[in-house]
Design an enzyme around this catalytic site. Structure first.
Site, short mmCIF file in Angstrom:
data_model
loop_
_atom_site.label_atom_id
_atom_site.label_comp_id
_atom_site.label_asym_id
_atom_site.label_seq_id
_atom_site.Cartn_x
_atom_site.Cartn_y
_atom_site.Cartn_z
N GLY A 134 0.81 -1.21 0.00
CA GLY A 134 0.00 0.00 0.00
C GLY A 134 0.85 1.26 0.00
N THR A 163 3.17 0.16 9.60
CA THR A 163 4.05 -0.60 8.72
C THR A 163 5.22 -1.26 9.43
OG1 THR A 163 5.09 1.52 8.15
CG2 THR A 163 3.44 0.66 6.63
N GLY A 202 21.54 -7.61 23.01
CA GLY A 202 20.21 -7.17 23.40
C GLY A 202 19.23 -8.33 23.47
N GLY A 205 19.34 -10.90 20.33
CA GLY A 205 20.60 -11.63 20.29
C GLY A 205 20.71 -12.67 21.39
N ASP A 333 5.92 0.72 15.59
CA ASP A 333 7.36 0.95 15.51
C ASP A 333 7.74 2.22 14.78
OD1 ASP A 333 7.57 -1.44 16.83
OD2 ASP A 333 8.50 -2.55 15.19
N LEU A 340 7.73 -2.64 20.46
CA LEU A 340 7.19 -3.87 21.04
C LEU A 340 5.82 -4.16 20.45
CD1 LEU A 340 8.14 -3.22 24.77
CD2 LEU A 340 9.23 -4.86 23.23
N HIS A 342 3.20 -5.62 21.76
CA HIS A 342 2.06 -5.32 22.63
C HIS A 342 1.80 -3.82 22.74
CE1 HIS A 342 5.68 -6.41 24.95
NE2 HIS A 342 5.37 -5.42 25.78
N HIS A 466 -1.29 -19.69 47.65
CA HIS A 466 -0.12 -20.41 48.14
C HIS A 466 -0.25 -21.89 47.79
CE1 HIS A 466 3.17 -21.61 50.79
NE2 HIS A 466 2.37 -22.59 51.22
#
Length: 489
Positions: A134, A163, A202, A205, A333, A340, A342, A466
């Site tokens: 697009g 994107t 990081g 890696g 991004d 990330l 999420h 517990h």
């Protein structure tokens, strides 16, 4: 004359129009941010189309990132546990071997099922799916170069750019995805290398380095900085993390710069030098994995030609995720914030809700968790001690080791700790950091607490089941709030 375009839905005073091929929303990108935005918009009554160039939905995360890497991480951990841990648990196994072909088929099976699952969700929610690249050709038009050939023009009242990002390499190091590989190539190696050099200590890696080390490769991680784990990791966590990875057989060269990779008759030679200047050294390798970050993917998008403003490498947005062209939004991004999946998913939901209901979006990056899916896992949310010191914030610290946790003892998974940081005056929760096999699952409680402005005392007073690993979170909160924990000296 009466308009030919009729409203299809009216929400919170907003009118949405569709006629023929016109849409209320076009989403460019079918990754975690894009596909979630498209589904949410359609659920809220908007006529929605999603354009994806890959031909399979889910983006990098699902196809060549988060999901396939987790498949390999999980199965390689089972192998490592069988070889190194089961005997001490009273389980004797012989003739353990790696069938890499079967392991890779399992990885692909999970990816295939999930990508097809998103297509099913698109159909169930009446999202139109267009396969192709697009490009913005005006503020209301997306021109798609279809994967099957030809071109389609999509008219939309609003457009969301989602994107994503792509791998990068170092100058002079060309990826061939066979021996010099990015994360994409590292997920598809046809055999276990004898020696692997990982450039970059990081998240990616360390995860993929762990996979191939467990499968039998001699792995050396070369990191420019003095700590591993990438940006945002707490210093105390990073230090113990490296110790644990060394025990698993990973080698590290810290504060070291890679100056080049040469192909030789016997394989590869990785040339390095001390980051602050010093002696040179060469490492032999069969495979070099380059994990030095990612770049925002805007190739052929047409954003800059249309006049969309940039903020460095990111698309500039306001607090409503709008670009300088008001009906064009951007998420994930390609905008500010952590890269990330999420985070992108939440932004996709928030923008679609804004378009449908006028509810203004807001996402606090201090409430976005980070996880490294090695074994043990590393997870954190909020501020580190280093950040708080740099910002001049007085804080309290509580730490609870899993060696004092009953479930961890019973599981013989005692490594790691939980660290809780809160404001010294108000006790407001500022950060939580966890090293544990289930850290990624445990961090959710901390995310919720920080999101709602809780104090460490709030977690300390909440009843936890517990025996569970989550009691360690409570124990660390007790240390922060009261200076002592019930189950720790």
């Amino acid at each position: 004359m009466q308009s030919l375009r009729q409203p299809i839905v009216c929400l919170a005073g907003r009118r949405f129009f569709s006629s023929g091929s016109a849409y209320d929303l076009c989403v460019i990108g079918g990754g975690p941010g894009g596909y979630v935005a498209a589904i949410k918009a359609s659920q809220l009554g908007l006529k929605t189309v999603c354009v994806e160039k890959r031909g399979r939905l889910g983006g990098t995360c699902l196809n060549v990132g988060c999901i396939p890497s987790k498949s390999l991480l999980h199965n390689s951990h089972l192998l490592h546990q069988t070889q190194h841990d089961l005997k001490s648990r009273g389980i004797t196994v012989s003739d353990v071997a790696v069938d890499l072909d079967v392991m890779m088929k399992n990885k692909e099976k999970s990816v295939d099922q999930l990508t097809k699952g998103i297509e099913m969700l698109f159909k169930a929610n009446k999202v139109t799916y267009v396969k192709g690249h697009g490009k913005l050709t005006d503020k209301n038009t997306v021109t798609v170069s279809l994967l099957d050939g030809g071109e389609e023009k999509i008219e939309a009242k609003n457009i969301i750019l989602a994107t994503g990002s792509d791998v990068v390499s170092l100058p002079g190091i060309e990826l061939d995805e066979k021996t010099i590989v990015s994360s994409t190539g590292a997920l598809a190696l046809e055999k276990v290398p004898s020696k692997m050099t990982v450039i970059g200590g990081g998240v990616i890696g360390l995860e993929l380095g762990s996979v191939w080390a467990r499968l039998g490769a001699e792995v050396t991680v070369v990191e420019f900085m003095g700590t591993i784990g990438g940006l945002g990791i707490d210093g105390e966590v990073a230090k113990q993390f490296m110790t644990l990875l060394k025990k698993q057989g990973l080698n590290f060269k810290m504060k070291t710069k890679v100056t080049g990779v040469e192909k030789t008759a016997s394989g590869l030679k990785v040339n390095t030098e001390a980051a602050e200047g010093g002696s040179n050294e060469s490492l032999d390798a069969d495979v070099v994995l380059v994990c030095v970050g990612r770049r925002e993917y805007r190739d052929g998008l047409g954003a800059e030609e249309l006049g969309i403003e940039m903020d460095g490498r990111k698309i500039k947005i306001n607090d409503k995720y709008q670009t300088n062209i008001p009906n064009i939004y951007a998420i994930g991004d390609i905008v500010t914030g952590p890269m990330l999946a999420h985070k992108a998913e939440d932004e996709g939901c928030l923008v679609s809700e804004y378009l449908a209901t006028s509810k203004e979006p807001h996402l606090d990056f201090d409430c976005v968790p980070s996880v490294i899916y090695t074994h043990p896992e590393i997870a954190w949310v909020g501020k580190t001690e280093e950040m708080l010191k740099a910002e001049g914030i007085d804080y309290k610290k509580g730490k609870f080791v899993f060696g004092a946790n009953s479930r961890a003892k019973a599981n013989a998974e005692e490594v790691g700790f939980v660290k809780v940081l809160s404001d010294k005056k108000t006790d407001k929760l500022l950060g939580v950091h966890i090293i544990n096999a289930m850290a990624g699952e445990l961090i959710g409680e901390a995310c919720l607490a920080i999101e709602y402005g809780a104090c460490s005392e709030d977690i300390a007073r909440v009843c936890h089941a517990h025996p569970t690993l989550s009691e360690a979170v409570k124990g660390a909160a007790q240390m922060t709030a009261f200076g002592k924990a019930i189950n720790s000296p």
